[in-house]
Design a protein around this motif. Structure first.
Motif, PDB file in Angstrom:
ATOM      1  N   HIS A 208      61.136  -2.299   9.931  1.00  0.00           N
ATOM      2  CA  HIS A 208      60.202  -1.735  10.835  1.00  0.00           C
ATOM      3  C   HIS A 208      60.715  -0.166  10.821  1.00  0.00           C
ATOM      4  CE1 HIS A 208      63.085  -1.245  14.193  1.00  0.00           C
ATOM      5  NE2 HIS A 208      63.430  -2.532  13.683  1.00  0.00           N
ATOM      6  N   ASP A 212      58.807   3.639  10.267  1.00  0.00           N
ATOM      7  CA  ASP A 212      58.683   4.679  11.008  1.00  0.00           C
ATOM      8  C   ASP A 212      59.121   5.848  10.146  1.00  0.00           C
ATOM      9  OD1 ASP A 212      58.275   4.073  13.737  1.00  0.00           O
ATOM     10  OD2 ASP A 212      59.892   3.130  14.071  1.00  0.00           O
ATOM     11  N   LYS A 213      60.035   5.816   9.400  1.00  0.00           N
ATOM     12  CA  LYS A 213      60.330   7.061   8.461  1.00  0.00           C
ATOM     13  C   LYS A 213      59.256   7.213   7.563  1.00  0.00           C
ATOM     14  CE  LYS A 213      63.906   8.495   5.325  1.00  0.00           C
ATOM     15  NZ  LYS A 213      65.272   8.217   4.704  1.00  0.00           N
ATOM     16  N   ALA A 215      56.195   7.153   8.111  1.00  0.00           N
ATOM     17  CA  ALA A 215      55.245   7.745   8.929  1.00  0.00           C
ATOM     18  C   ALA A 215      55.433   9.319   9.167  1.00  0.00           C
ATOM     19  CB  ALA A 215      55.335   7.209  10.378  1.00  0.00           C
ATOM     20  N   ARG A 216      56.803   9.568   9.213  1.00  0.00           N
ATOM     21  CA  ARG A 216      57.374  11.027   9.430  1.00  0.00           C
ATOM     22  C   ARG A 216      57.356  11.564   8.102  1.00  0.00           C
ATOM     23  NH1 ARG A 216      61.354   8.074  11.999  1.00  0.00           N
ATOM     24  NH2 ARG A 216      62.939   8.391  10.196  1.00  0.00           N
ATOM     25  N   SER A 306      49.889   9.249   8.853  1.00  0.00           N
ATOM     26  CA  SER A 306      51.188   9.153   9.415  1.00  0.00           C
ATOM     27  C   SER A 306      50.645   8.625  10.894  1.00  0.00           C
ATOM     28  CB  SER A 306      51.494  10.635   9.606  1.00  0.00           C
ATOM     29  OG  SER A 306      52.789  10.797  10.544  1.00  0.00           O
ATOM     30  N   GLU A 307      49.820   8.858  11.565  1.00  0.00           N
ATOM     31  CA  GLU A 307      49.502   8.109  12.711  1.00  0.00           C
ATOM     32  C   GLU A 307      49.062   6.765  12.486  1.00  0.00           C
ATOM     33  OE1 GLU A 307      45.821  10.205  13.663  1.00  0.00           O
ATOM     34  OE2 GLU A 307      46.764  12.166  14.259  1.00  0.00           O
ATOM     35  N   THR A 310      52.569   5.050  12.091  1.00  0.00           N
ATOM     36  CA  THR A 310      53.397   4.858  13.700  1.00  0.00           C
ATOM     37  C   THR A 310      52.849   3.773  13.979  1.00  0.00           C
ATOM     38  OG1 THR A 310      53.642   7.293  13.383  1.00  0.00           O
ATOM     39  CG2 THR A 310      53.858   6.098  15.660  1.00  0.00           C
ATOM     40  N   ASP A 311      51.671   3.562  14.379  1.00  0.00           N
ATOM     41  CA  ASP A 311      50.832   2.435  15.014  1.00  0.00           C
ATOM     42  C   ASP A 311      51.393   1.051  14.183  1.00  0.00           C
ATOM     43  OD1 ASP A 311      49.247   0.710  16.653  1.00  0.00           O
ATOM     44  OD2 ASP A 311      47.584   1.128  15.070  1.00  0.00           O
ATOM     45  N   ALA A 313      53.923   0.446  12.400  1.00  0.00           N
ATOM     46  CA  ALA A 313      55.558   0.120  12.841  1.00  0.00           C
ATOM     47  C   ALA A 313      55.597  -0.660  14.017  1.00  0.00           C
ATOM     48  CB  ALA A 313      56.368   1.489  12.954  1.00  0.00           C
ATOM     49  N   GLU A 314      55.152  -0.041  15.294  1.00  0.00           N
ATOM     50  CA  GLU A 314      55.071  -0.858  16.613  1.00  0.00           C
ATOM     51  C   GLU A 314      54.401  -2.145  16.429  1.00  0.00           C
ATOM     52  OE1 GLU A 314      56.442  -1.475  20.133  1.00  0.00           O
ATOM     53  OE2 GLU A 314      56.913   0.025  18.935  1.00  0.00           O
TER      54      GLU A 314
END
Length: 330
Positions: A208, A212-213, A215-216, A306-307, A310-311, A313-314
């Motif tokens: 996970h 996140d990475k 996404a950045r 990216s958005e 991020t979603d 990952a969660e």
């Protein structure tokens, strides 16, 4: 020398297709999602190194771990051979074929005649079902042609190539013992192990944390690439169609959870399957956005990717906590 009845129709991922073909010949038929799940295949890696032209997004564990893990879960007899000698490597496979057993091979797909796209990838797998004076007869994924051939010289090069993800002429066979572990226990243990590994990555590029990475980093990909019109669509193709089964292996994992829930009669697995049924299409959306960004050069598509990442990952973090037995987080 051709062994009949060695096949795995409609296989989508090379390692599970190979294992499935070997097991079918031994009389054990399991679905590809089941093999993938028992092999604890799901993962994530974001990798960007100096030797790479462009970052790599992967959705599974390292090559051959699926085979080893599935063999452990199923109680299989897995015999693995590796050697630096091409002569010994060929003797290893011909001896197994002569004994009536097809052989799994780890290969660099660059050298295989039936691959039209010539890219070095040392983590490819195929089942060898026989050979003649000039050609090897293989079982590969449906995308690569299913029952295919390559010259013996090409096969030797593919087996002996050195570099990332390669192995030293690795070959293997499987045998199915009469007594095997409980199927319900096997799927539960495989799911818990997959989830715990995903939740506790040793480095930030994995699991996970790796999503996140990604996404950045994805917002920088137009600048990161020397040829965005080539690199971004290729990255998208590898995510969605490069032997992943769709959705960066999340479709395979979803189907495994659905099947596992029925075998184990487990509501947690059912809920996990429902969550990955929502997660898998979002990975397809990310691939589409990345491809569109490469084709158009428009940054907005990477911003949206990216958005979504991020979603994701969660979402995957919560789903894996559920599957790891940490409670049913919303």
């Amino acid at each position: 020398m051709i062994i009949e009845d060695v096949a795995f129709p409609a296989g989508v991922h090379c390692e599970t297709t190979t294992l499935g073909a070997l097991l079918r010949h031994e009389g054990l038929e399991l679905s590809e999602p089941m093999l993938f799940g028992l092999g604890e295949g799901l993962g994530f890696v974001y990798w960007d190194a100096k030797y790479l032209d462009f970052p790599f997004l992967g959705g599974r564990t390292k090559p051959f771990t699926i085979t080893r893990n599935a063999a452990d879960r199923l109680g299989l007899e897995l015999r693995v051979q590796e050697t630096a000698s091409p002569r010994k490597a060929w003797q290893n496979v011909t001896a197994a074929l002569a004994a009536g057993r097809p052989v799994g091979l780890q290969l660099d797909s660059y050298h295989l005649d039936h691959f039209t796209t010539k890219v070095h990838f040392g983590g490819h797998f195929a089942a060898l079902r026989g050979y003649d004076d000039t050609h090897a007869h293989l079982v590969d994924t449906a995308q690569q042609g299913g029952l295919v051939t390559t010259t013996l010289a090409s096969l030797a090069l593919a087996r002996g190539e050195r570099g990332p993800m390669t192995a030293r002429n690795r070959s293997y066979t499987v045998a199915v013992p009469a007594d095997r572990p409980s199927a319900a226990d096997a799927v539960r243990e495989a799911v818990r192990s997959t989830a715990r590994t995903f939740l506790t990555p040793p480095i930030a590029n994995l699991g996970h944390s790796g999503i996140d990475k990604a996404a950045r980093q994805v917002v920088r990909w137009l600048d990161r690439s020397a040829d965005p019109a080539h690199d971004l669509p290729l990255a998208a193709t590898l995510m969605e169609r490069g032997g992943t089964g769709g959705g960066l292996f999340r479709v395979l994992f979803r189907d495994f959870l659905v099947e596992a829930a029925e075998i184990a009669d487990d509501d947690v697995l059912r809920e996990g399957g429902a969550r990955y049924a929502e997660i898998a299409p979002l990975w397809t959306e990310v691939a589409t956005l990345v491809e569109t960004a490469g084709n158009t050069g428009e940054q907005a598509h990477l911003t949206r990717a990216s958005e979504v990442l991020t979603d994701l990952a969660e979402r995957e973090r919560r789903a894996m906590r559920l599957l790891a037995g940490e409670g049913c987080s919303p």
